[in-house]
Design a protein around this motif. Structure first.
Motif, PDB file in Angstrom:
ATOM      1  N   SER A 148      -4.193   1.076   2.096  1.00 20.45           N
ATOM      2  CA  SER A 148      -3.124  -0.357   1.585  1.00 20.45           C
ATOM      3  C   SER A 148      -4.886  -1.441   0.878  1.00 20.45           C
ATOM      4  O   SER A 148      -5.874  -1.318   0.734  1.00 20.45           O
ATOM      5  N   HIS A 208      -6.525  -0.200  -1.755  1.00 24.92           N
ATOM      6  CA  HIS A 208      -5.430   0.549  -2.448  1.00 24.92           C
ATOM      7  C   HIS A 208      -5.466   0.523  -3.902  1.00 24.92           C
ATOM      8  O   HIS A 208      -5.981   0.891  -5.071  1.00 24.92           O
ATOM      9  N   GLY A 228       0.437  -1.216  -0.142  1.00 24.41           N
ATOM     10  CA  GLY A 228       0.097   0.149  -0.241  1.00 24.41           C
ATOM     11  C   GLY A 228       0.929   1.515  -0.168  1.00 24.41           C
ATOM     12  O   GLY A 228       1.906   0.979  -0.250  1.00 24.41           O
TER      13      GLY A 228
END
Length: 867
Positions: free
Chosen positions: A442, A446, A428
């Motif tokens: 993340s 992400h 991420g």
């Protein structure tokens, strides 16, 4: 200055303002020197011959700024006046310098410039060669008293050999080093040369050295453990140790075996700048020794101790790493791969000094080291990268390297929009701006954010961390321009702009829409995004509206935003009659009730439905979707059906709809309606016009259609207000000769292709019917009722004859040869008058009585006789 034997150079400088330097301007017996002007403030008992000045103080190139150097010179020479020969005070001295490039000893560049002041020259030399400007100021004073010399004490020679460089005690000065700038630079470079090649010179740090008391060999020697490179350099430059007499004399004269150079260096430095010692230098030496010295993990030294670093720090470079010290951090080692990542600014940068040793054994074989302003982590796959500031804090909050982000894979990258910075990790990113703070993105979120264009996309920067524990195991994260949500069943999808705002208004993920199931997509006229409970549509003209799942099927059947409905212009509106709900679109509406289902209306049908009063009008709610038919479209409602064609759009309801449907609706003879229902007719009747006919209804007559020639004839005789009145039955066709008939209140209308359309009414109609109607000898009527005849009579012509009616003669037909004979004698105005009976059979023929006689037909001859 080349290396010389320990006895080759004598330094007997007393550094009084007007003294002439021994060995430079001629030997002057110490006893003959004038008394010194200065009284030392320093405690001479603190003089340590083995540690005259620490490396950190000696090699602190940043100890003074250029302006501070010049200001110090001006302060020391504030009462100075030029010599009679015009030799300037040091505070006024200027010289044009030339450029010197790094040579492996002085690692910095001295950039030459015209007319530089003494202060600027001293500072720039210190920067280029890594020597403290304080050391160079003291050197100029102890060698030629240039800082305090005035008047006649100022000579060209003093400037020529200002630092004593290249002037051994036993020989003339080397002319290649003449000149103030040349002297200062060459002396500084010489000290740095001692540090670079320590084994090439007589006096070495870290060892016990034999040091003479003076150039006079008979004065003997002493053993001195030289603790550091700076002290070793002082002895290599001025190779004598002050004896007790020299130390006891302060700045004054000792005995015949006294030497003063290193004493005076210590005195001037201490009086002018304070202690010559730095705790950092000592700490570095101790730490290096603890680590095994040259045979330890750091290896042999590559530089001397360098102090004057940021925050009062010191450092020393070794073959396999660097030791750094500061008052706040203590001594720590930094080695590759951390050293390169620490960067060119190192302790002056955002990370500051190391506060821990390099430690390994972390997840994925990782290693790390903590600094005052952050951390550096390394793995074989990610390389070494630094973490600082808010990004470091956010990463720590995520669980360090064991958290979802893992290790950093880049350093911090700044210069983004809105002053943003970002850093990439294994799984991420963390981004930070002054207004949003630092937040991690993340996993699936992400990837969704990346698909939106990272911080440059519509979402912008994250403004929160990941938030989980939502309905259906959902997680979400807020960004400047929207949100990303993820669940195991829906995946991760972003929402931005007006769709995001509308979704919030619907109640977030716990509202009727639930989580997004797809990303925003372009649709005709706008943008759409699908959710668990429906779809949000937005455009500048319509705003942002949700179409819930219950409405998705009819909306899709109507073509969605590309179809006739277009985009929604309202949200769902409920609380209507019969628990109904509805939604308005650009081109129509969708309505639903528990009993009627959910159906769309568009175009002309929608307009006609509105005109008759929406759902509270007679049509009520739609009970089906619009369906195409030949020439138009049809849609059913609770209270009727709406038909649309080129002829217009009209509702057909009630008994008229029943009759219309029975007649084949738009596919039947009537075609499409061309008017709405018209009421208030005679006898409370109502009617509706169609392309090829009409339908009328009254309580007494029922509901019946009128079309074709019968309609035309009925209209011609005066509609429902005429004698025929309303139809009482439907049109019946398939009669003889392709004929049709229809009954009305006042009679019947008959039509055939051969005869046209005419009414048959009253007593004449009854008589015609008795005679077999169209199937009898009379056939179809070929005229309407003709009245105003003689004696108030009326008559009607048929294909095969006529029927006449008077009060006196009754109602009778006349046909065939008898009719011809009767016409020949003058019709009803002739002598025979009106028929008074129907034809009857007589022997040999047929006879019929008239008012004025009888006519008999001989069926054999065809002759008609009267009598």
């Amino acid at each position: 200055m080349s290396a010389v034997p320990r006895t080759a150079r004598m330094v007997v400088h007393t550094l009084t303002l007007l003294c002439v330097l021994a060995g430079v301007l001629g030997a002057v017996p110490p006893a003959a020197q004038p008394a010194p002007e200065l009284v030392p403030a320093a405690d001479i008992s603190q003089f340590d011959p083995g540690n005259i000045i620490s490396d950190s103080m000696f090699f602190d190139a940043n100890a003074l700024t250029a302006q501070q150097v010049q200001d110090f010179i001006a302060a020391k020479g504030r009462t100075c006046t030029p010599s009679g020969a015009g030799i300037p005070c040091l505070k006024d001295y200027r010289e044009t310098t030339f450029t010197r490039t790094p040579d492996g000893i002085c690692d910095g560049t001295y950039t030459g410039a015209p007319g530089e002041s003494a202060g600027m020259i001293i500072w720039k030399v210190g920067q280029a060669c890594g020597i403290s400007p304080k050391v160079l100021l003291v050197l100029l004073q102890k060698e030629q008293a240039l800082l305090t010399a005035t008047g006649a004490g100022l000579t060209a020679r003093r400037y020529q050999i200002a630092a004593g460089m290249g002037c051994p005690d036993t020989a003339a000065c080397d002319t290649q080093y003449y000149g103030f700038y040349n002297q200062v630079y060459s002396a500084a470079r010489q000290y740095q040369r001692y540090a670079t090649y320590p084994r090439n010179y007589s006096y070495r740090a870290g060892a016990t050295n034999t040091v003479y008391w003076s150039p006079t060999a008979s004065c003997g020697t002493s053993q001195v453990y030289i603790a550091n490179q700076a002290t070793a350099g002082l002895y290599n430059y001025t190779p004598y140790r002050p004896n007790a007499a020299a130390l006891g004399a302060g700045y004054g004269t000792g005995d015949a075996c006294s030497a003063y150079g290193n004493r005076n260096f210590w005195l001037y430095f201490t009086d002018w700048f304070g202690t010559t010692m730095s705790p950092g230098g000592d700490a570095l030496l101790a730490s290096y020794a603890e680590r095994g010295g040259a045979t330890g993990s750091l290896g042999a030294p590559r530089t001397g101790i360098i102090c004057g670093l940021a925050a009062g720090g010191c450092g020393q470079v070794f073959a396999d790493g660097t030791l750094y010290w500061s008052p706040a951090s203590g001594v720590r080692a930094v080695a590759e791969p951390v050293l390169s990542t620490w960067g060119s600014r190192r302790e002056s940068g955002i990370l500051g000094y190391p506060v821990s040793e390099y430690a390994c054994g972390m997840a994925q074989g990782g290693c790390g080291q903590a600094f005052q302003g952050g951390r550096i982590y390394y793995t074989w796959s990610t390389g070494a990268h630094a973490l600082t500031g808010d990004v470091q804090s956010a990463w720590i909050a995520q669980g360090f390297e064991n958290g979802p982000l893992g290790y950093p894979t880049t350093d911090l990258i700044c210069g983004m929009a809105a002053g943003g910075c970002g850093q990439v990790f294994q799984a991420g990113r963390i981004y930070t701006t002054p207004t949003t703070g630092a937040h991690a993105v993340s996993g699936a979120l992400h990837a969704a954010w990346a698909a939106q264009g990272f911080e440059a996309g519509a979402l912008g920067y994250p403004t929160t961390d990941l938030i989980c524990g939502m309905r259906s195991s959902g997680c979400g994260q807020v960004f400047q321009g929207g949100r990303i949500y993820s669940t195991p069943t829906t995946g991760a999808h972003a929402m931005t702009g007006a769709i995001h705002t509308a979704w919030i208004a619907e109640g977030y993920e716990v509202g009727p829409l639930g989580y997004p199931t797809g990303d925003a997509r372009t649709v005709p006229g706008g943008t759409a995004q699908d959710f668990q409970g429906g779809t949000l549509y937005t455009s500048p003209g319509t705003g942002t509206r949700a179409v819930l799942t219950a409405y998705a099927t009819p909306y899709g059947s109507a073509g969605g935003p590309a179809g006739a409905l277009g985009l929604p212009t309202t949200d769902l509106i409920c609380g209507m009659r019969s628990s109904g709900c509805g939604q308005v679109f650009q081109g129509g509406r969708i309505y639903s009730t528990p009993t009627t289902g959910t159906h769309a209306m568009t175009g002309a049908i929608h307009t006609a439905w509105i005109a008759q009063g929406y759902e509270v009008g007679p049509l009520g709610y739609p009970t089906g979707d619009a369906r195409p038919v030949t020439g138009g479209a049809v849609q059913d409602f609770q209270g009727g059906t709406v038909y649309s064609s080129a002829a217009g759009t009209r509702a057909v309801a009630g008994s008229i709809l029943t009759a219309y449907t029975a007649a084949g609706a738009q596919a039947g003879p009537l075609g499409y309606p061309t008017s709405g229902l018209v009421c208030g007719l005679r006898s409370s009747g109502c009617g509706q016009v169609f392309q090829a006919g009409r339908i009328y209804t009254t309580a007494a007559t029922g509901t019946h259609a009128v079309s074709g020639p019968i309609q035309d004839a009925w209209i011609a005789q005066g509609w429902e207000t005429a004698a025929l009145g309303y139809p009482t039955g439907d049109q019946v066709c398939g009669l003889a000769g392709g004929g049709c008939r229809q009954t009305f209140e006042g009679g019947s209308l008959y039509t055939s292709p051969a005869t046209g359309t005419f009414p048959v009414t009253g007593r004449i109609g009854a008589a015609w019917s008795t005679a077999g109607a169209q199937d009898g000898t009379l056939g179809y009527p070929v005229s309407g009722l003709i009245c105003g005849l003689r004696d108030g009579g009326c008559g009607q012509v048929f294909q095969g004859g006529r029927v006449y009616s008077t009060a006196a003669s009754g109602v009778h037909s006349v046909s065939g040869p008898i009719q011809d004979a009767w016409i020949a004698q003058g019709w009803e105005t002739g002598t025979l008058g009106y028929p008074v009976s129907e034809p009857v059979a007589v022997p040999g023929g047929t006879a019929q009585d008239f008012q004025g006689g009888r006519l008999t037909l001989d069926t054999t001859t065809g002759a008609v006789t009267r009598g």
